[in-house]
Design a protein around this motif. Structure first.
Motif, PDB file in Angstrom:
ATOM      1  N   VAL A  42      -1.897  -7.919 -26.505  1.00  0.00           N
ATOM      2  CA  VAL A  42      -2.209  -6.537 -26.837  1.00  0.00           C
ATOM      3  C   VAL A  42      -1.481  -6.134 -28.111  1.00  0.00           C
ATOM      4  O   VAL A  42      -0.268  -6.315 -28.224  1.00  0.00           O
ATOM      5  CB  VAL A  42      -1.814  -5.594 -25.681  1.00  0.00           C
ATOM      6  N   CYS A  43      -2.224  -5.596 -29.056  1.00  0.00           N
ATOM      7  CA  CYS A  43      -1.620  -5.073 -30.286  1.00  0.00           C
ATOM      8  C   CYS A  43      -1.076  -3.671 -30.019  1.00  0.00           C
ATOM      9  O   CYS A  43      -1.781  -2.815 -29.470  1.00  0.00           O
ATOM     10  CB  CYS A  43      -2.657  -5.026 -31.408  1.00  0.00           C
ATOM     11  N   ASP A  44       0.158  -3.427 -30.411  1.00  0.00           N
ATOM     12  CA  ASP A  44       0.748  -2.090 -30.335  1.00  0.00           C
ATOM     13  C   ASP A  44       0.162  -1.278 -31.492  1.00  0.00           C
ATOM     14  O   ASP A  44       0.717  -1.225 -32.584  1.00  0.00           O
ATOM     15  CB  ASP A  44       2.271  -2.187 -30.444  1.00  0.00           C
ATOM     16  N   LEU A  45      -0.975  -0.645 -31.251  1.00  0.00           N
ATOM     17  CA  LEU A  45      -1.711   0.000 -32.333  1.00  0.00           C
ATOM     18  C   LEU A  45      -0.922   1.128 -32.988  1.00  0.00           C
ATOM     19  O   LEU A  45      -0.909   1.266 -34.220  1.00  0.00           O
ATOM     20  CB  LEU A  45      -3.041   0.525 -31.810  1.00  0.00           C
ATOM     21  N   GLU A  46      -0.253   1.941 -32.192  1.00  0.00           N
ATOM     22  CA  GLU A  46       0.509   3.048 -32.767  1.00  0.00           C
ATOM     23  C   GLU A  46       1.688   2.528 -33.584  1.00  0.00           C
ATOM     24  O   GLU A  46       1.938   2.999 -34.702  1.00  0.00           O
ATOM     25  CB  GLU A  46       0.990   3.986 -31.665  1.00  0.00           C
ATOM     26  N   GLY A  47       2.397   1.535 -33.042  1.00  0.00           N
ATOM     27  CA  GLY A  47       3.558   0.989 -33.747  1.00  0.00           C
ATOM     28  C   GLY A  47       3.169   0.250 -35.012  1.00  0.00           C
ATOM     29  O   GLY A  47       3.750   0.466 -36.081  1.00  0.00           O
TER      30      GLY A  47
END
Length: 394
Positions: free
Chosen positions: A166-171
């Motif tokens: 999972v990509c930490d989209l916000e980070g």
């Protein structure tokens, strides 16, 4: 004198007049014309200059692609979009627009094999370099950007193919924005599960061949984002011949109608199937973001509140066992794609990641026994009965 009685040859050659009507079709019509009739030279100038709306040549745009791009842009909360001939066409057009000789493209680890090949092998021939970062750890992107002031683009996947990291989209989005570098996210595995642009992403790419098309009868891609950047990408896609055709655009629009229902159903089925695979003694490991055992489960719960998607991967324990298992499946076909209404399986090492460096694949966990499952609309009990007997055979 006007010639009111043309010959049969002339009548056959010329397009008929459109029928007169005060109504409009409820479903969008397929418009297959490759070229458009224009009144005169001033109108040609107006179309090319953007002072008038319309179409002139299908490679540069046509009604079905325009409708589809608008639907996808609104779905993702973007200003505009462009439809390309495939998901890789959309990715390639975007990278070709932003990369340049001596520039650097930063790739998330575990990225889809063809995307990695495009940057690391093909564009390297033209002087484009690349670096890597862990999409679940924004600090690794910050380090990569600090080491690469010449970075032109950051590329990640919402859910990686095939390991479902999972990509930490916000980070990741915050780090890229701070550095002033565009972030492109491949959202193919996760339509409707979250909204990457609202979380800081600049551009969102879809392989419409997959879950949005939904019926294994489309080959198409799209990228959506800021209007000015999409206009540049559209120009590159047209120049390189990467734009999509009318019929597939129409099919993808039809598929998108049922996308919310399919996402909800397949997410529920996939979670139950993943739990059963995870508990089976002949499965070495099961990868699904909805499982507590997944390394990114906490992030997935926060980022995907309504479900975890249709994709599962599991390790059967070596290539031979994987081969026996897929041969033993009675109703679930081996097919090197995903997103169909029926459940399919694929073998990443011999399909999507074929030709990749074996040491890198081993380090990432793309093992010879790994099988990727694209969960469809069947009853979960029927699916499990087929997997259970195939696992016993393998």
């Amino acid at each position: 004198m006007p010639h009111d009685h043309p010959s049969d040859a002339t009548r056959c050659a010329r397009a008929p007049e459109p029928p007169r009507t005060i109504s409009e079709p409820l479903a969008p019509p397929i418009q297959l014309s490759s070229v458009y009739r224009i009144a005169g030279l001033d109108e040609v100038d107006a179309l090319f200059d953007g002072r008038a709306e319309g179409f002139f040549y299908a490679r540069d745009g046509h009604p079905n692609a325009a409708q589809l791009a608008d639907k996808l842009a609104k779905l993702e909360g973007a200003e505009a979009g462009v439809v390309c001939a495939s998901g890789m066409g959309a990715i390639a057009a975007t990278i070709l627009t932003l990369a340049e000789q001596g520039g650097r493209v930063l790739l998330s680890e575990g990225l889809y094999g063809k995307t990695t090949t495009l940057v690391a092998r093909e564009l390297a021939r033209f002087g484009v370099t690349h670096g890597l970062f862990d999409p679940s750890r924004p600090e690794t992107l910050r380090q990569a950007l600090t080491a690469a002031p010449d970075a032109r683009l950051v590329v990640a996947e919402t859910l990686s193919n095939p390991l479902l990291r999972v990509c930490d989209l916000e980070g990741i989005g915050a780090v890229a924005r701070e550095a002033g570098v565009p972030l492109m996210v491949d959202h193919t595995f996760a339509p409707l599960l979250c909204k990457p642009i609202a979380m800081g992403t600049t551009l969102v790419v879809h392989s419409l061949t997959k879950l949005i098309g939904g019926h294994a009868d489309v080959t198409l891609g799209a990228v959506v984002g800021p209007r000015d950047l999409i206009a540049r990408i559209h120009a590159v896609a047209s120049t390189f011949g990467q734009t999509g055709n009318p019929f597939d655009s129409w099919l993808a629009m039809r598929g998108a109608v049922t996308l919310p229902l399919r996402v909800e159903r397949t997410s529920l089925t996939a979670l139950e199937l993943a739990r059963r695979l995870d508990a089976h003694p002949k499965v070495e490991r099961t990868l699904y973001p909805g499982l507590v055992s997944h390394p990114d489960h906490a992030l997935a719960k926060r980022q995907f509140p309504a479900g975890f998607g249709a994709m599962i991967s599991f390790d059967a324990g070596g290539r031979d066992r994987a081969d026996r298992l897929v041969r033993a499946l009675r109703a679930i076909p081996l097919a090197p794609s995903l997103g169909d209404a029926q459940t399919t399986v694929s073998h990443p090492c011999t399909t999507s990641h074929r030709g990749q460096d074996p040491e890198t694949l081993q380090r990432l966990g793309v093992t010879p026994g790994l099988i990727r499952v694209s969960v469809g609309l069947e009853d979960v009990e029927d699916l499990w009965a087929d997997f259970a007997q195939a696992l016993e055979f393998a």
